[in-house]
Scaffold this motif. Structure first.
Motif, PDB file in Angstrom:
ATOM      1  N   SER A  69       0.851  -1.182   0.000  1.00 32.85           N
ATOM      2  CA  SER A  69       0.000   0.000   0.000  1.00 32.85           C
ATOM      3  C   SER A  69       0.888   1.233   0.000  1.00 32.85           C
ATOM      4  N   ASP A  70       0.349   2.287  -0.540  1.00 31.95           N
ATOM      5  CA  ASP A  70       1.002   3.596  -0.501  1.00 31.95           C
ATOM      6  C   ASP A  70       2.399   3.619  -1.119  1.00 31.95           C
ATOM      7  N   LYS A  71       2.440   3.755  -2.427  1.00 31.55           N
ATOM      8  CA  LYS A  71       3.719   3.856  -3.121  1.00 31.55           C
ATOM      9  C   LYS A  71       4.464   5.101  -2.655  1.00 31.55           C
ATOM     10  N   ARG A  72       5.760   4.949  -2.489  1.00 37.35           N
ATOM     11  CA  ARG A  72       6.602   6.053  -2.003  1.00 37.35           C
ATOM     12  C   ARG A  72       6.468   7.264  -2.924  1.00 37.35           C
ATOM     13  N   GLY A  73       6.470   8.416  -2.339  1.00 32.20           N
ATOM     14  CA  GLY A  73       6.376   9.654  -3.108  1.00 32.20           C
ATOM     15  C   GLY A  73       4.951  10.039  -3.473  1.00 32.20           C
ATOM     16  N   GLY A  74       3.972   9.286  -2.957  1.00 31.94           N
ATOM     17  CA  GLY A  74       2.584   9.638  -3.223  1.00 31.94           C
ATOM     18  C   GLY A  74       2.111   9.312  -4.624  1.00 31.94           C
ATOM     19  N   ARG A  75       2.899   8.518  -5.350  1.00 30.81           N
ATOM     20  CA  ARG A  75       2.493   8.170  -6.727  1.00 30.81           C
ATOM     21  C   ARG A  75       1.589   6.949  -6.713  1.00 30.81           C
ATOM     22  N   ASP A  76       0.811   6.784  -7.767  1.00 25.92           N
ATOM     23  CA  ASP A  76      -0.041   5.609  -7.907  1.00 25.92           C
ATOM     24  C   ASP A  76       0.770   4.444  -8.449  1.00 25.92           C
ATOM     25  N   PHE A  77       0.325   3.218  -8.146  1.00 23.23           N
ATOM     26  CA  PHE A  77       0.955   2.030  -8.706  1.00 23.23           C
ATOM     27  C   PHE A  77       0.687   1.978 -10.205  1.00 23.23           C
ATOM     28  N   ASP A  78       1.629   1.414 -10.958  1.00 26.60           N
ATOM     29  CA  ASP A  78       1.451   1.299 -12.408  1.00 26.60           C
ATOM     30  C   ASP A  78       1.679  -0.148 -12.859  1.00 26.60           C
ATOM     31  N   GLU A  79       1.650  -0.388 -14.163  1.00 28.66           N
ATOM     32  CA  GLU A  79       1.796  -1.739 -14.707  1.00 28.66           C
ATOM     33  C   GLU A  79       3.151  -2.355 -14.349  1.00 28.66           C
ATOM     34  N   SER A  80       4.173  -1.545 -14.276  1.00 26.10           N
ATOM     35  CA  SER A  80       5.499  -2.027 -13.902  1.00 26.10           C
ATOM     36  C   SER A  80       5.495  -2.551 -12.465  1.00 26.10           C
ATOM     37  N   ASP A  81       4.833  -1.830 -11.578  1.00 21.83           N
ATOM     38  CA  ASP A  81       4.720  -2.274 -10.187  1.00 21.83           C
ATOM     39  C   ASP A  81       3.970  -3.602 -10.121  1.00 21.83           C
ATOM     40  N   GLU A  82       2.907  -3.722 -10.904  1.00 22.09           N
ATOM     41  CA  GLU A  82       2.122  -4.957 -10.916  1.00 22.09           C
ATOM     42  C   GLU A  82       2.967  -6.131 -11.404  1.00 22.09           C
ATOM     43  N   ALA A  83       3.742  -5.916 -12.460  1.00 20.73           N
ATOM     44  CA  ALA A  83       4.617  -6.986 -12.970  1.00 20.73           C
ATOM     45  C   ALA A  83       5.654  -7.382 -11.920  1.00 20.73           C
ATOM     46  N   ASN A  84       6.211  -6.401 -11.231  1.00 20.97           N
ATOM     47  CA  ASN A  84       7.233  -6.685 -10.216  1.00 20.97           C
ATOM     48  C   ASN A  84       6.669  -7.463  -9.035  1.00 20.97           C
ATOM     49  N   ILE A  85       5.482  -7.103  -8.558  1.00 16.16           N
ATOM     50  CA  ILE A  85       4.928  -7.812  -7.407  1.00 16.16           C
ATOM     51  C   ILE A  85       4.534  -9.235  -7.802  1.00 16.16           C
ATOM     52  N   ARG A  86       4.081  -9.432  -9.043  1.00 20.71           N
ATOM     53  CA  ARG A  86       3.742 -10.788  -9.497  1.00 20.71           C
ATOM     54  C   ARG A  86       5.004 -11.655  -9.590  1.00 20.71           C
TER      55      ARG A  86
END
Length: 85
Positions: free
Chosen positions: A47-64
């Motif tokens: 939860s809560d990406k650093r810097g107040g930014r929203d999660f993106d497709e790259s974040d989703e690929a990394n967590i998977r």
């Protein structure tokens, strides 16, 4: 989930008593952790990406990818424990 989705989720209301002690959640990213045979080990969530930014497709690929590695590791530990038993 976006901030709006988190705030509108019915289970989010359960956090209301803690609203003053925790900052508001801006987003939530989650995926299941499974073994090769489909065994469910649990869930990995952020939860809560650093810097107040929203999660993106790259974040989703990394967590998977991370969840897949955790699943493989847990499979290896389980098999090793079975062999030594």
């Amino acid at each position: 989930m976006t901030e709006a989705e988190v705030l509108s989720h019915p289970l989010y209301r359960g956090f209301a008593p803690f609203a003053d002690s925790h900052p508001p959640m801006r987003g939530w990213l989650a995926t299941s952790v499974c073994g090769d045979d489909g065994r469910s080990y649990g869930m990995l969530q952020l939860s809560d990406k650093r810097g107040g930014r929203d999660f993106d497709e790259s974040d989703e690929a990394n967590i998977r990818e991370l969840a897949a590695l955790i699943g493989e590791t847990l499979d290896a530990f389980r098999l090793a424990a079975q062999r030594s038993a």
